[in-house]
Scaffold this motif. Structure first.
Motif, mmCIF file in Angstrom:
data_model
loop_
_atom_site.group_PDB
_atom_site.id
_atom_site.type_symbol
_atom_site.label_atom_id
_atom_site.label_comp_id
_atom_site.label_asym_id
_atom_site.label_seq_id
_atom_site.Cartn_x
_atom_site.Cartn_y
_atom_site.Cartn_z
ATOM 1 N N ARG A 1 0.830 -1.214 0.000
ATOM 2 C CA ARG A 1 0.000 0.000 0.000
ATOM 3 C C ARG A 1 0.864 1.264 0.000
ATOM 4 O O ARG A 1 0.577 2.223 -0.730
ATOM 5 N N SER A 2 1.910 1.284 0.808
ATOM 6 C CA SER A 2 2.739 2.475 0.889
ATOM 7 C C SER A 2 3.527 2.700 -0.389
ATOM 8 O O SER A 2 3.719 3.848 -0.824
ATOM 9 N N ALA A 3 4.002 1.630 -1.008
ATOM 10 C CA ALA A 3 4.739 1.769 -2.263
ATOM 11 C C ALA A 3 3.835 2.318 -3.359
ATOM 12 O O ALA A 3 4.256 3.165 -4.164
ATOM 13 N N ALA A 4 2.599 1.855 -3.402
ATOM 14 C CA ALA A 4 1.652 2.381 -4.390
ATOM 15 C C ALA A 4 1.371 3.859 -4.129
ATOM 16 O O ALA A 4 1.284 4.669 -5.063
ATOM 17 N N VAL B 1 8.806 -9.361 -2.363
ATOM 18 C CA VAL B 1 7.642 -8.494 -2.149
ATOM 19 C C VAL B 1 8.035 -7.027 -2.302
ATOM 20 O O VAL B 1 7.339 -6.242 -2.959
ATOM 21 N N VAL B 2 9.152 -6.640 -1.713
ATOM 22 C CA VAL B 2 9.594 -5.238 -1.787
ATOM 23 C C VAL B 2 9.948 -4.859 -3.219
ATOM 24 O O VAL B 2 9.548 -3.796 -3.713
ATOM 25 N N GLU B 3 10.675 -5.718 -3.903
ATOM 26 C CA GLU B 3 11.070 -5.394 -5.274
ATOM 27 C C GLU B 3 9.870 -5.367 -6.213
ATOM 28 O O GLU B 3 9.779 -4.498 -7.090
ATOM 29 N N GLU B 4 8.933 -6.284 -6.027
ATOM 30 C CA GLU B 4 7.726 -6.282 -6.859
ATOM 31 C C GLU B 4 6.888 -5.028 -6.622
ATOM 32 O O GLU B 4 6.182 -4.552 -7.521
ATOM 33 N N ALA B 5 6.972 -4.478 -5.399
ATOM 34 C CA ALA B 5 6.234 -3.250 -5.084
ATOM 35 C C ALA B 5 6.926 -2.011 -5.662
ATOM 36 O O ALA B 5 6.355 -0.919 -5.637
ATOM 37 N N GLY B 6 8.142 -2.168 -6.160
ATOM 38 C CA GLY B 6 8.862 -1.046 -6.745
ATOM 39 C C GLY B 6 9.588 -0.185 -5.739
ATOM 40 O O GLY B 6 9.924 0.967 -6.029
ATOM 41 N N ALA B 7 9.858 -0.723 -4.557
ATOM 42 C CA ALA B 7 10.533 0.031 -3.501
ATOM 43 C C ALA B 7 11.982 -0.429 -3.359
ATOM 44 O O ALA B 7 12.347 -1.537 -3.763
ATOM 45 N N GLN B 8 12.791 0.435 -2.762
ATOM 46 C CA GLN B 8 14.152 0.052 -2.417
ATOM 47 C C GLN B 8 14.114 -0.877 -1.213
ATOM 48 O O GLN B 8 13.281 -0.720 -0.313
ATOM 49 N N ALA B 9 15.022 -1.837 -1.159
ATOM 50 C CA ALA B 9 15.052 -2.805 -0.061
ATOM 51 C C ALA B 9 16.022 -2.370 1.024
ATOM 52 O O ALA B 9 17.110 -1.852 0.742
ATOM 53 N N ILE B 10 15.607 -2.568 2.267
ATOM 54 C CA ILE B 10 16.468 -2.403 3.430
ATOM 55 C C ILE B 10 16.610 -3.782 4.068
ATOM 56 O O ILE B 10 15.629 -4.332 4.587
ATOM 57 N N LEU B 11 17.793 -4.375 4.006
ATOM 58 C CA LEU B 11 18.001 -5.690 4.613
ATOM 59 C C LEU B 11 18.178 -5.508 6.114
ATOM 60 O O LEU B 11 19.200 -5.008 6.581
ATOM 61 N N MET B 12 17.159 -5.909 6.861
ATOM 62 C CA MET B 12 17.159 -5.728 8.306
ATOM 63 C C MET B 12 17.830 -6.907 9.002
ATOM 64 O O MET B 12 17.928 -8.006 8.455
ATOM 65 N N ALA B 13 18.267 -6.655 10.213
ATOM 66 C CA ALA B 13 18.816 -7.728 11.025
ATOM 67 C C ALA B 13 17.725 -8.744 11.353
ATOM 68 O O ALA B 13 16.558 -8.396 11.519
ATOM 69 N N SER B 14 18.121 -10.014 11.451
ATOM 70 C CA SER B 14 17.180 -11.115 11.634
ATOM 71 C C SER B 14 17.352 -11.756 13.000
ATOM 72 O O SER B 14 18.441 -12.222 13.346
ATOM 73 N N ARG B 15 16.283 -11.805 13.776
ATOM 74 C CA ARG B 15 16.330 -12.512 15.056
ATOM 75 C C ARG B 15 16.639 -13.991 14.844
ATOM 76 O O ARG B 15 17.397 -14.595 15.609
ATOM 77 N N ALA B 16 16.039 -14.569 13.812
ATOM 78 C CA ALA B 16 16.261 -15.991 13.543
ATOM 79 C C ALA B 16 17.720 -16.254 13.208
ATOM 80 O O ALA B 16 18.312 -17.251 13.656
ATOM 81 N N LEU B 17 18.326 -15.376 12.417
ATOM 82 C CA LEU B 17 19.732 -15.560 12.067
ATOM 83 C C LEU B 17 20.619 -15.385 13.292
ATOM 84 O O LEU B 17 21.591 -16.138 13.476
ATOM 85 N N ILE C 1 10.665 5.923 -1.174
ATOM 86 C CA ILE C 1 10.339 4.907 -0.182
ATOM 87 C C ILE C 1 11.360 3.784 -0.227
ATOM 88 O O ILE C 1 11.836 3.396 -1.294
ATOM 89 N N ALA C 2 11.708 3.299 0.944
ATOM 90 C CA ALA C 2 12.534 2.106 1.106
ATOM 91 C C ALA C 2 11.862 1.245 2.162
ATOM 92 O O ALA C 2 11.300 1.769 3.134
ATOM 93 N N CYS C 3 11.901 -0.073 1.986
ATOM 94 C CA CYS C 3 11.102 -0.959 2.845
ATOM 95 C C CYS C 3 11.956 -2.063 3.456
ATOM 96 O O CYS C 3 12.870 -2.602 2.823
ATOM 97 N N GLY C 4 11.591 -2.417 4.682
ATOM 98 C CA GLY C 4 12.321 -3.418 5.432
ATOM 99 C C GLY C 4 12.111 -4.827 4.931
ATOM 100 O O GLY C 4 10.981 -5.257 4.688
ATOM 101 N N VAL C 5 13.208 -5.555 4.807
ATOM 102 C CA VAL C 5 13.221 -6.971 4.420
ATOM 103 C C VAL C 5 13.828 -7.743 5.583
ATOM 104 O O VAL C 5 14.974 -7.499 5.972
#
Length: 383
Positions: free
Chosen positions: A100-103, A139-155, A112-116
């Motif tokens: 929604r925000s990318a649109a 999802v972020v790339e398909e929305a047309g936004a820049q990606a922000i690779l966030m830190a992962s709790r699982a990793l 806009i840049a979005c968290g991954v």
């Protein structure tokens, strides 16, 4: 007219609210810095949900706030920790928010840049973690936004050594269609990220982080550093490959880091620029003229408010951000996804109100005062 506000000991003190906001106007696009505000989400106050339920978001109010930020000239950093990722907003809600925000960004010409991340998982193998990152990146790339690779709790929970981080991030950077922003979020923002990059020794972790960047400089637009350690950020900034930006995420030292020194400066990706939006934008435009002193004169007085909102436990700063959005009239209620409005005390809210009012942040000071009185009355205070 005065209002009585409680201090940390419960004693009431008298405060005289200001009568007029700062007179700030929007202006030209920024020339000297790239600046993102990490934006909060507005909960749906009428949804019948519990703290354990998926987030119910008021999409109209949430998107209206993003339009407010874009109108100031700020970029929006979407679906980050300010939007309560992992603290009320799950991946399904974040994915909808991103779309929604990318649109909306395309419709108004906003950046806009979005968290991954990997918040589909609680834990998982390295293969599962990589797949979760890949799903969100798509999802972020398909929305047309820049990606922000966030830190992962699982990793953080699964990685056995720095090599696991090098492998995961190297794979993602090779796969990314466009340069991304790498986000190093410290444990003060999320205790589950202790030991990220394979070590609790920040010097050792920094070397791994820089190794990831050095191996793929063409795929890294910049790095966001959220460690609340200004000197460490400056030291790391000076070691970045040519063309890789540093986006400060330091909500304690942002004026000096953005202003920079003779060897460089930081751009910005900050949660505090959610409530400070118009004032922050004005400060950057002053900086664009080359007036560093004027920039600091505008922004330095905001640090006390920021340090207050981000005081330990730092991860609950979102509560103060949303509280100020309510007082400022950007939403009609003080309800948060996950019930996080209960995460700070009444004296904390009172001090946040006083500091924000003193800065002239409220477009309608009378409305802010009325709403503050309403909150006080709910706590049994006759203001």
């Amino acid at each position: 007219m005065t209002i009585r506000l409680p201090d940390a000991d419960g004693r009431l003190r008298t405060y005289e609210p200001r009568r007029a906001p700062l007179a700030l106007t929007t202006g030209t696009p920024f020339a000297s810095r790239t600046v993102f505000s990490a934006a909060h989400v507005v909960a749906d106050p009428f949804a019948d949900v519990s703290p354990d339920s998926p987030a119910a978001v008021d999409w109209d109010a949430t998107l209206a706030f993003r339009r407010h930020l874009w109108a100031q000239g700020l970029g929006v950093a979407e679906a980050m920790d300010t939007a309560q990722r992992g603290m009320g907003l799950d991946w399904a809600g974040a994915a909808e928010l991103i779309r929604r925000s990318a649109a909306e960004a395309r419709a108004v010409g906003g950046r806009i840049a979005c968290g991954v991340g990997t918040d589909q998982l609680a834990t998982g193998s390295l293969t599962e973690i990589r797949a979760a990152y890949e799903e969100q990146l798509a999802v972020v790339e398909e929305a047309g936004a820049q990606a922000i690779l966030m830190a992962s709790r699982a990793l953080a929970a699964t990685a056995e050594d720095p090599g696991d981080y090098l492998e995961i991030y190297g794979h993602l950077l090779r796969q990314a269609a466009d340069p991304v922003i790498l986000h190093w979020l410290g444990p003060m923002f999320d205790p589950a990220l202790e030991g990220y990059w394979g070590s609790s020794d920040l010097d050792a972790a920094t070397e791994v982080f820089l190794e990831v960047i050095a191996a793929h400089p063409d795929k890294v637009d910049g790095v966001k550093i959220s460690l609340l350690d200004a000197q460490r950020e400056v030291d790391l900034r000076r070691r970045l490959p040519q063309g890789v930006r540093c986006y400060t995420g330091d909500d304690f030292h942002y004026p000096e880091l953005i202003a920079g020194d003779e060897q460089g400066f930081s751009h910005a990706l900050l949660g505090i620029f959610d409530p400070l939006g118009p004032l922050a934008a004005h400060a950057v435009r002053v900086l664009d003229t080359g007036d560093v002193k004027g920039f600091r004169e505008v922004l330095d007085p905001t640090v006390e408010l920021s340090r207050h909102l981000f005081q330990p436990p730092t991860r609950f700063y979102k509560t103060g951000v949303v509280f100020l959005a309510w007082l400022a009239g950007h939403q009609e209620h003080f309800t948060m996804v996950g019930g996080l409005q209960s995460a700070r005390s009444l004296p904390h809210f009172a001090r946040a109100y006083e500091l924000a009012d003193g800065l002239g942040l409220f477009p309608d000071p009378e409305r802010a005062e009325t709403r503050m009185r309403t909150l006080l009355s709910l706590y049994g205070v006759n203001a």
